[in-house]
Design a protein around this motif. Sequence first.
Motif, PDB file in Angstrom:
ATOM      1  N   GLU A 114       0.768  -1.199  -0.078  1.00 62.29           N
ATOM      2  CA  GLU A 114      -0.035  -0.031  -0.004  1.00 62.29           C
ATOM      3  C   GLU A 114       0.771   1.316  -0.186  1.00 62.29           C
ATOM      4  O   GLU A 114       0.545   2.299  -0.385  1.00 62.29           O
ATOM      5  N   ARG A 115       2.106   1.214   0.553  1.00 61.65           N
ATOM      6  CA  ARG A 115       2.998   2.337   0.542  1.00 61.65           C
ATOM      7  C   ARG A 115       3.490   2.742  -0.843  1.00 61.65           C
ATOM      8  O   ARG A 115       3.832   3.935  -1.122  1.00 61.65           O
ATOM      9  N   ARG A 116       3.613   1.720  -1.525  1.00 65.16           N
ATOM     10  CA  ARG A 116       4.130   1.892  -3.257  1.00 65.16           C
ATOM     11  C   ARG A 116       2.934   1.810  -4.060  1.00 65.16           C
ATOM     12  O   ARG A 116       3.554   2.285  -5.355  1.00 65.16           O
ATOM     13  N   ALA A 117       1.707   1.709  -3.814  1.00 67.35           N
ATOM     14  CA  ALA A 117       0.712   1.739  -4.867  1.00 67.35           C
ATOM     15  C   ALA A 117       0.243   3.049  -5.301  1.00 67.35           C
ATOM     16  O   ALA A 117       0.450   4.009  -4.516  1.00 67.35           O
ATOM     17  N   LEU A 118       0.069   3.289  -6.570  1.00 63.68           N
ATOM     18  CA  LEU A 118      -0.196   4.424  -6.947  1.00 63.68           C
ATOM     19  C   LEU A 118      -1.506   5.091  -6.528  1.00 63.68           C
ATOM     20  O   LEU A 118      -1.782   6.329  -6.263  1.00 63.68           O
ATOM     21  N   GLU A 119      -2.593   4.248  -6.490  1.00 64.57           N
ATOM     22  CA  GLU A 119      -3.791   4.405  -6.168  1.00 64.57           C
ATOM     23  C   GLU A 119      -4.250   3.348  -5.240  1.00 64.57           C
ATOM     24  O   GLU A 119      -4.951   2.330  -5.315  1.00 64.57           O
ATOM     25  N   PRO A 120      -3.919   3.422  -3.797  1.00 66.14           N
ATOM     26  CA  PRO A 120      -3.945   2.424  -2.795  1.00 66.14           C
ATOM     27  C   PRO A 120      -5.414   2.230  -2.328  1.00 66.14           C
ATOM     28  O   PRO A 120      -6.187   3.191  -2.448  1.00 66.14           O
ATOM     29  N   ILE A 121      -5.905   1.082  -2.059  1.00 60.36           N
ATOM     30  CA  ILE A 121      -7.379   0.986  -1.500  1.00 60.36           C
ATOM     31  C   ILE A 121      -7.502   1.237  -0.143  1.00 60.36           C
ATOM     32  O   ILE A 121      -8.650   1.466   0.306  1.00 60.36           O
ATOM     33  N   PHE A 122      -6.234   1.651   0.694  1.00 58.19           N
ATOM     34  CA  PHE A 122      -6.209   2.181   1.958  1.00 58.19           C
ATOM     35  C   PHE A 122      -4.986   3.020   2.072  1.00 58.19           C
ATOM     36  O   PHE A 122      -4.167   2.684   2.383  1.00 58.19           O
ATOM     37  N   PRO A 123      -5.277   4.312   1.770  1.00 56.52           N
ATOM     38  CA  PRO A 123      -4.267   5.077   1.678  1.00 56.52           C
ATOM     39  C   PRO A 123      -3.734   5.492   3.215  1.00 56.52           C
ATOM     40  O   PRO A 123      -4.240   6.075   4.195  1.00 56.52           O
ATOM     41  N   LEU A 124      -2.436   5.083   3.474  1.00 58.19           N
ATOM     42  CA  LEU A 124      -1.963   5.042   4.884  1.00 58.19           C
ATOM     43  C   LEU A 124      -1.628   6.491   5.435  1.00 58.19           C
ATOM     44  O   LEU A 124      -1.662   6.924   6.517  1.00 58.19           O
ATOM     45  N   PRO A 125      -1.232   7.725   4.508  1.00 53.71           N
ATOM     46  CA  PRO A 125      -1.193   9.015   5.000  1.00 53.71           C
ATOM     47  C   PRO A 125      -2.381   9.546   5.857  1.00 53.71           C
ATOM     48  O   PRO A 125      -2.215  10.549   6.427  1.00 53.71           O
ATOM     49  N   LEU A 126      -3.806   8.833   5.595  1.00 54.08           N
ATOM     50  CA  LEU A 126      -4.872   9.401   6.428  1.00 54.08           C
ATOM     51  C   LEU A 126      -4.597   9.382   7.865  1.00 54.08           C
ATOM     52  O   LEU A 126      -5.244   9.995   8.384  1.00 54.08           O
ATOM     53  N   PHE A 127      -3.712   8.367   8.178  1.00 54.18           N
ATOM     54  CA  PHE A 127      -3.572   8.260   9.549  1.00 54.18           C
ATOM     55  C   PHE A 127      -2.656   9.526  10.256  1.00 54.18           C
ATOM     56  O   PHE A 127      -2.513   9.471  11.370  1.00 54.18           O
ATOM     57  N   ARG A 128      -2.213  10.267   9.425  1.00 62.51           N
ATOM     58  CA  ARG A 128      -1.534  11.455  10.042  1.00 62.51           C
ATOM     59  C   ARG A 128      -2.753  12.320  10.632  1.00 62.51           C
ATOM     60  O   ARG A 128      -1.994  13.233  11.372  1.00 62.51           O
ATOM     61  N   ASN A 129      -3.590  12.344  10.088  1.00 66.66           N
ATOM     62  CA  ASN A 129      -4.662  13.168  10.759  1.00 66.66           C
ATOM     63  C   ASN A 129      -5.267  12.617  11.989  1.00 66.66           C
ATOM     64  O   ASN A 129      -5.794  11.390  11.950  1.00 66.66           O
ATOM     65  N   GLN A 130      -5.046  12.975  13.143  1.00 64.59           N
ATOM     66  CA  GLN A 130      -5.408  12.407  14.485  1.00 64.59           C
ATOM     67  C   GLN A 130      -6.864  12.241  14.612  1.00 64.59           C
ATOM     68  O   GLN A 130      -7.148  11.350  15.144  1.00 64.59           O
ATOM     69  N   ILE A 131      -7.853  13.028  13.807  1.00 66.08           N
ATOM     70  CA  ILE A 131      -9.089  12.869  14.023  1.00 66.08           C
ATOM     71  C   ILE A 131      -9.397  11.643  13.253  1.00 66.08           C
ATOM     72  O   ILE A 131     -10.311  10.739  13.942  1.00 66.08           O
ATOM     73  N   PHE A 132      -9.086  11.381  12.219  1.00 60.19           N
ATOM     74  CA  PHE A 132      -9.283   9.939  11.274  1.00 60.19           C
ATOM     75  C   PHE A 132      -8.614   8.897  12.067  1.00 60.19           C
ATOM     76  O   PHE A 132      -9.217   7.593  12.399  1.00 60.19           O
ATOM     77  N   ALA A 133      -7.505   8.940  12.644  1.00 58.46           N
ATOM     78  CA  ALA A 133      -6.787   7.882  13.441  1.00 58.46           C
ATOM     79  C   ALA A 133      -7.564   7.576  14.614  1.00 58.46           C
ATOM     80  O   ALA A 133      -7.875   6.200  14.983  1.00 58.46           O
TER      81      ALA A 133
END
Length: 107
Positions: free
Chosen positions: A73-92
């Motif tokens: 998922e870290r290397r995918a162009l369009e991941p099914i689960f974008p990991l950078p979303l977890f940088r947002n504390q509310i989303f996490a």
Amino acid sequence: MPATLSEHSRHLTGREALRRIDITGALLCVIATSCLLLGLTWGSSQTYAWASLPVGGMLFASVMLAFLFLLVERRALEPIFPLPLFRNQIFAADAVLALLVYMILLG
């Protein structure tokens, strides 16, 4: 002004669009989840003991496949689960709370 990834992906059709689908990530997610559920089912239904090789093997395979999923998922162009979303504390926080609620409801 260069187009962003989401703007560019709207104009893809046919084979170009199919190439962007994260099939590897989807398969790894499905297989890891299946191994986890199978291992937990075998252990909880007394089909096998919790410390047996089949249960331990399934749980270990699940952890390894989940790790592989995160790498893909870290290397995918369009991941099914974008990991950078977890940088947002509310989303996490929401993701952790949703996981806990679903675990309680399923149990």
